[in-house]
Design a protein around this motif. Sequence first.
Motif, short mmCIF file in Angstrom:
data_model
loop_
_atom_site.label_atom_id
_atom_site.label_comp_id
_atom_site.label_asym_id
_atom_site.label_seq_id
_atom_site.Cartn_x
_atom_site.Cartn_y
_atom_site.Cartn_z
N GLU A 143 69.25 38.15 52.09
CA GLU A 143 69.78 36.94 52.70
C GLU A 143 70.09 37.25 54.16
OE1 GLU A 143 72.17 34.28 49.49
OE2 GLU A 143 73.00 36.22 50.01
N LEU A 144 69.37 36.61 55.08
CA LEU A 144 69.61 36.85 56.51
C LEU A 144 70.88 36.12 56.94
CD1 LEU A 144 65.99 36.40 57.85
CD2 LEU A 144 67.21 38.54 57.48
N SER A 145 71.11 34.95 56.36
CA SER A 145 72.32 34.17 56.62
C SER A 145 72.47 33.27 55.40
CB SER A 145 72.15 33.32 57.88
OG SER A 145 71.19 32.32 57.65
N LYS A 146 73.41 32.36 55.43
CA LYS A 146 73.58 31.45 54.28
C LYS A 146 72.32 30.61 54.08
CE LYS A 146 78.21 30.69 52.90
NZ LYS A 146 78.89 31.84 53.45
N VAL A 203 55.53 39.12 51.90
CA VAL A 203 56.89 39.10 52.45
C VAL A 203 57.03 37.77 53.18
CG1 VAL A 203 58.56 40.28 53.91
CG2 VAL A 203 56.80 41.62 52.70
N VAL A 204 57.92 36.94 52.67
CA VAL A 204 58.02 35.56 53.15
C VAL A 204 59.38 35.33 53.80
CG1 VAL A 204 57.87 33.13 52.45
CG2 VAL A 204 56.58 34.87 51.21
N ILE A 205 59.39 34.66 54.96
CA ILE A 205 60.65 34.35 55.63
C ILE A 205 60.77 32.84 55.78
CG2 ILE A 205 59.71 34.60 58.00
CD1 ILE A 205 62.42 35.86 58.77
N GLY A 206 61.99 32.33 55.60
CA GLY A 206 62.19 30.89 55.78
C GLY A 206 63.55 30.46 55.27
#
Length: 220
Positions: A143-146, A203-206
Amino acid sequence: MKMHQFVIIGLGRFGSSIGKELIQLGYEVLGIDRNEETVQELSKVLTHAVVADATEEEALRSLGARNFDCGVVAIGDDIQASILATILLKELGVKKVVAKAVNELHGRVLERIGVDRVIYPERDMGIRVAHQLVSPNLLDYIELSKKYTIAELAVPGCLTGKSLADVNPRGKYGCSIVAINKPKGIIIAPNAEDVLTERDVMVVIGTNESIEQFQESIGS
Ligand code: ATP
Protein backbone atom coordinates in the motif's frame (compact mmCIF):
# COMPACT_ATOMS: atom_id res chain seq x y z
CA MET A 1 20.67 5.83 4.25
CA LYS A 2 21.72 2.19 4.09
CA MET A 3 21.42 0.28 7.36
CA HIS A 4 24.28 -2.04 8.29
CA GLN A 5 23.99 -2.97 11.93
CA PHE A 6 20.83 -4.01 13.68
CA VAL A 7 19.99 -4.57 17.33
CA ILE A 8 16.96 -6.76 18.01
CA ILE A 9 15.34 -6.77 21.41
CA GLY A 10 13.22 -9.83 22.10
CA LEU A 11 14.12 -13.02 20.27
CA GLY A 12 10.71 -14.71 20.16
CA ARG A 13 9.30 -15.97 16.85
CA PHE A 14 9.03 -12.46 15.39
CA GLY A 15 12.38 -11.06 16.55
CA SER A 16 14.34 -14.20 15.73
CA SER A 17 12.78 -14.43 12.27
CA ILE A 18 13.84 -10.83 11.50
CA GLY A 19 17.32 -11.52 12.87
CA LYS A 20 17.85 -14.72 10.86
CA GLU A 21 16.71 -13.06 7.66
CA LEU A 22 18.99 -10.04 8.20
CA ILE A 23 21.91 -12.41 8.69
CA GLN A 24 20.97 -14.20 5.44
CA LEU A 25 20.98 -10.79 3.75
CA GLY A 26 24.52 -10.19 5.01
CA TYR A 27 23.93 -7.72 7.87
CA GLU A 28 25.28 -7.71 11.41
CA VAL A 29 22.76 -8.42 14.14
CA LEU A 30 23.00 -8.12 17.91
CA GLY A 31 20.14 -10.00 19.58
CA ILE A 32 19.11 -9.23 23.14
CA ASP A 33 16.74 -11.31 25.24
CA ARG A 34 16.28 -11.83 28.95
CA ASN A 35 15.76 -15.55 28.45
CA GLU A 36 19.03 -17.47 28.64
CA GLU A 37 17.88 -20.52 26.64
CA THR A 38 16.57 -18.35 23.83
CA VAL A 39 19.86 -16.48 23.66
CA GLN A 40 21.86 -19.70 23.65
CA GLU A 41 19.86 -20.99 20.70
CA LEU A 42 20.18 -17.77 18.68
CA SER A 43 23.87 -17.29 19.48
CA LYS A 44 24.66 -19.91 16.80
CA VAL A 45 22.88 -17.85 14.16
CA LEU A 46 23.21 -14.14 14.98
CA THR A 47 26.43 -12.12 14.98
CA HIS A 48 26.07 -11.70 18.76
CA ALA A 49 23.33 -12.74 21.17
CA VAL A 50 23.31 -11.48 24.73
CA VAL A 51 21.22 -12.09 27.85
CA ALA A 52 20.03 -8.76 29.19
CA ASP A 53 16.94 -6.96 30.41
CA ALA A 54 16.26 -4.32 27.77
CA THR A 55 14.40 -2.14 30.26
CA GLU A 56 17.69 -1.44 32.06
CA GLU A 57 19.39 1.59 30.62
CA GLU A 58 22.83 0.59 31.85
CA ALA A 59 22.57 -2.81 30.18
CA LEU A 60 21.74 -1.27 26.80
CA ARG A 61 24.41 1.38 27.22
CA SER A 62 27.13 -1.14 28.04
CA LEU A 63 26.15 -3.24 25.00
CA GLY A 64 26.80 -0.18 22.84
CA ALA A 65 23.19 -0.07 21.59
CA ARG A 66 23.71 3.57 20.54
CA ASN A 67 26.12 2.52 17.79
CA PHE A 68 23.48 0.59 15.85
CA ASP A 69 21.79 2.03 12.77
CA CYS A 70 18.48 0.39 13.50
CA GLY A 71 16.79 -1.09 16.56
CA VAL A 72 13.88 -3.53 16.44
CA VAL A 73 11.81 -3.92 19.60
CA ALA A 74 10.14 -7.29 19.16
CA ILE A 75 8.65 -7.66 22.64
CA GLY A 76 4.87 -8.05 22.51
CA ASP A 77 3.13 -9.34 25.59
CA ASP A 78 5.00 -7.22 28.12
CA ILE A 79 3.80 -3.83 26.86
CA GLN A 80 5.61 -1.95 29.60
CA ALA A 81 8.92 -3.57 28.66
CA SER A 82 8.29 -2.83 24.98
CA ILE A 83 7.67 0.87 25.71
CA LEU A 84 10.65 1.21 28.05
CA ALA A 85 13.03 -0.52 25.63
CA THR A 86 11.79 1.72 22.81
CA ILE A 87 12.28 4.92 24.82
CA LEU A 88 15.77 3.81 25.85
CA LEU A 89 16.83 3.05 22.26
CA LYS A 90 15.53 6.45 21.13
CA GLU A 91 17.26 8.25 24.02
CA LEU A 92 20.52 6.43 23.38
CA GLY A 93 20.40 7.81 19.84
CA VAL A 94 19.64 4.75 17.69
CA LYS A 95 18.85 6.32 14.31
CA LYS A 96 15.81 4.24 13.42
CA VAL A 97 13.61 2.34 15.86
CA VAL A 98 10.95 -0.10 14.70
CA ALA A 99 8.63 -1.73 17.23
CA LYS A 100 6.03 -4.49 17.25
CA ALA A 101 2.61 -3.65 18.70
CA VAL A 102 0.11 -6.22 19.91
CA ASN A 103 -2.90 -3.89 19.63
CA GLU A 104 -3.92 -0.39 18.45
CA LEU A 105 -3.43 1.25 21.84
CA HIS A 106 0.06 -0.21 22.18
CA GLY A 107 0.81 1.08 18.68
CA ARG A 108 -0.49 4.56 19.48
CA VAL A 109 1.72 4.77 22.58
CA LEU A 110 4.74 3.68 20.54
CA GLU A 111 3.98 6.40 17.97
CA ARG A 112 3.66 9.01 20.73
CA ILE A 113 7.11 8.18 22.07
CA GLY A 114 8.62 8.66 18.63
CA VAL A 115 9.06 5.19 17.19
CA ASP A 116 9.87 5.42 13.46
CA ARG A 117 7.64 2.52 12.44
CA VAL A 118 5.06 0.42 14.26
CA ILE A 119 4.46 -3.12 13.02
CA TYR A 120 1.36 -5.17 13.78
CA PRO A 121 2.55 -8.60 12.56
CA GLU A 122 -0.60 -10.63 13.22
CA ARG A 123 -3.03 -7.95 12.02
CA ASP A 124 -1.04 -7.16 8.87
CA MET A 125 -0.47 -10.79 7.97
CA GLY A 126 -4.18 -11.50 8.54
CA ILE A 127 -5.12 -8.70 6.12
CA ARG A 128 -2.62 -9.96 3.51
CA VAL A 129 -3.86 -13.54 3.74
CA ALA A 130 -7.50 -12.39 3.44
CA HIS A 131 -6.66 -10.45 0.24
CA GLN A 132 -4.81 -13.45 -1.19
CA LEU A 133 -7.67 -15.82 -0.30
CA VAL A 134 -10.24 -13.82 -2.23
CA SER A 135 -7.88 -13.00 -5.14
CA PRO A 136 -5.97 -16.14 -6.14
CA ASN A 137 -3.84 -14.23 -8.69
CA LEU A 138 -2.70 -11.67 -6.10
CA LEU A 139 0.78 -12.73 -4.99
CA ASP A 140 1.73 -9.68 -2.94
CA TYR A 141 0.98 -6.00 -2.61
CA ILE A 142 2.32 -2.79 -1.07
CA GLU A 143 0.00 0.00 0.00
CA LEU A 144 1.69 3.22 -1.14
CA SER A 145 -1.00 5.31 0.57
CA LYS A 146 -4.64 4.82 1.54
CA LYS A 147 -5.55 5.25 -2.14
CA TYR A 148 -2.67 3.76 -4.16
CA THR A 149 -1.25 0.25 -4.25
CA ILE A 150 1.41 -1.74 -6.09
CA ALA A 151 0.25 -5.33 -6.64
CA GLU A 152 1.98 -8.42 -7.98
CA LEU A 153 -0.47 -10.43 -10.07
CA ALA A 154 0.16 -13.83 -11.61
CA VAL A 155 -0.70 -13.85 -15.32
CA PRO A 156 -3.87 -15.95 -15.74
CA GLY A 157 -4.56 -18.20 -18.73
CA CYS A 158 -6.86 -15.62 -20.33
CA LEU A 159 -3.95 -13.15 -20.71
CA THR A 160 -1.25 -15.52 -21.95
CA GLY A 161 -0.04 -14.65 -25.43
CA LYS A 162 -1.50 -11.14 -25.23
CA SER A 163 0.56 -7.96 -25.56
CA LEU A 164 0.23 -5.08 -23.10
CA ALA A 165 -1.49 -3.13 -25.88
CA ASP A 166 -4.14 -5.91 -26.04
CA VAL A 167 -4.55 -6.03 -22.28
CA ASN A 168 -4.48 -2.22 -21.94
CA PRO A 169 -5.25 -1.94 -18.20
CA ARG A 170 -4.40 1.79 -18.23
CA GLY A 171 -6.95 2.59 -20.92
CA LYS A 172 -9.62 0.27 -19.50
CA TYR A 173 -9.22 0.66 -15.73
CA GLY A 174 -6.60 3.37 -15.04
CA CYS A 175 -3.83 1.15 -13.61
CA SER A 176 -0.46 0.52 -15.26
CA ILE A 177 1.81 -2.51 -15.61
CA VAL A 178 5.18 -1.10 -14.54
CA ALA A 179 7.15 -4.35 -14.72
CA ILE A 180 6.80 -7.95 -15.89
CA ASN A 181 8.71 -10.56 -13.95
CA LYS A 182 9.49 -13.38 -16.37
CA PRO A 183 11.30 -16.63 -15.54
CA LYS A 184 14.27 -15.31 -17.56
CA GLY A 185 14.37 -11.91 -15.81
CA ILE A 186 12.42 -8.79 -15.08
CA ILE A 187 11.33 -6.24 -17.69
CA ILE A 188 11.11 -2.79 -16.11
CA ALA A 189 8.80 -0.26 -17.82
CA PRO A 190 7.64 -2.75 -20.48
CA ASN A 191 6.50 -1.64 -23.96
CA ALA A 192 3.06 -2.00 -25.49
CA GLU A 193 4.45 -4.84 -27.69
CA ASP A 194 5.71 -6.95 -24.75
CA VAL A 195 3.78 -10.20 -24.53
CA LEU A 196 2.59 -11.93 -21.35
CA THR A 197 3.21 -15.62 -20.91
CA GLU A 198 1.97 -18.17 -18.43
CA ARG A 199 4.56 -18.03 -15.66
CA ASP A 200 4.93 -14.23 -15.72
CA VAL A 201 4.09 -11.94 -12.84
CA MET A 202 2.74 -8.45 -13.57
CA VAL A 203 3.65 -5.58 -11.25
CA VAL A 204 0.71 -3.20 -11.39
CA ILE A 205 0.40 0.30 -9.92
CA GLY A 206 -2.79 2.31 -9.52
CA THR A 207 -5.65 3.27 -7.26
CA ASN A 208 -7.12 0.45 -5.20
CA GLU A 209 -10.33 0.57 -7.27
CA SER A 210 -8.52 0.43 -10.62
CA ILE A 211 -6.48 -2.59 -9.52
CA GLU A 212 -9.58 -4.32 -8.15
CA GLN A 213 -11.38 -3.75 -11.46
CA PHE A 214 -8.43 -5.13 -13.41
CA GLN A 215 -8.27 -8.16 -11.11
CA GLU A 216 -12.01 -8.80 -11.56
CA SER A 217 -11.66 -8.57 -15.33
CA ILE A 218 -9.02 -11.32 -15.30
CA GLY A 219 -11.05 -13.50 -12.96
CA SER A 220 -8.80 -12.99 -9.96
P1 ATP B 1 6.68 -13.92 19.48
O1 ATP B 1 5.27 -13.79 19.02
O2 ATP B 1 7.64 -13.06 18.74
O3 ATP B 1 7.15 -15.35 19.58
P2 ATP B 1 5.86 -13.89 22.18
O4 ATP B 1 4.50 -13.22 22.12
O5 ATP B 1 5.90 -15.37 22.30
O6 ATP B 1 6.73 -13.37 20.96
P3 ATP B 1 6.85 -11.84 23.78
O7 ATP B 1 6.26 -11.61 25.12
O8 ATP B 1 6.44 -10.94 22.68
O9 ATP B 1 6.64 -13.33 23.39
O10 ATP B 1 8.43 -11.81 23.95
C1 ATP B 1 9.30 -11.94 22.89
C2 ATP B 1 10.68 -12.13 23.46
O11 ATP B 1 11.05 -10.95 24.18
C3 ATP B 1 10.79 -13.29 24.44
O12 ATP B 1 11.84 -14.15 24.00
C4 ATP B 1 11.11 -12.63 25.77
O13 ATP B 1 12.02 -13.39 26.56
C5 ATP B 1 11.75 -11.31 25.34
N1 ATP B 1 11.62 -10.24 26.35
C6 ATP B 1 10.49 -9.86 26.98
N2 ATP B 1 10.77 -8.83 27.83
C7 ATP B 1 12.10 -8.57 27.71
C8 ATP B 1 12.99 -7.63 28.32
N3 ATP B 1 12.58 -6.75 29.24
N4 ATP B 1 14.28 -7.64 27.95
C9 ATP B 1 14.73 -8.54 27.03
N5 ATP B 1 13.95 -9.44 26.43
C10 ATP B 1 12.64 -9.47 26.75
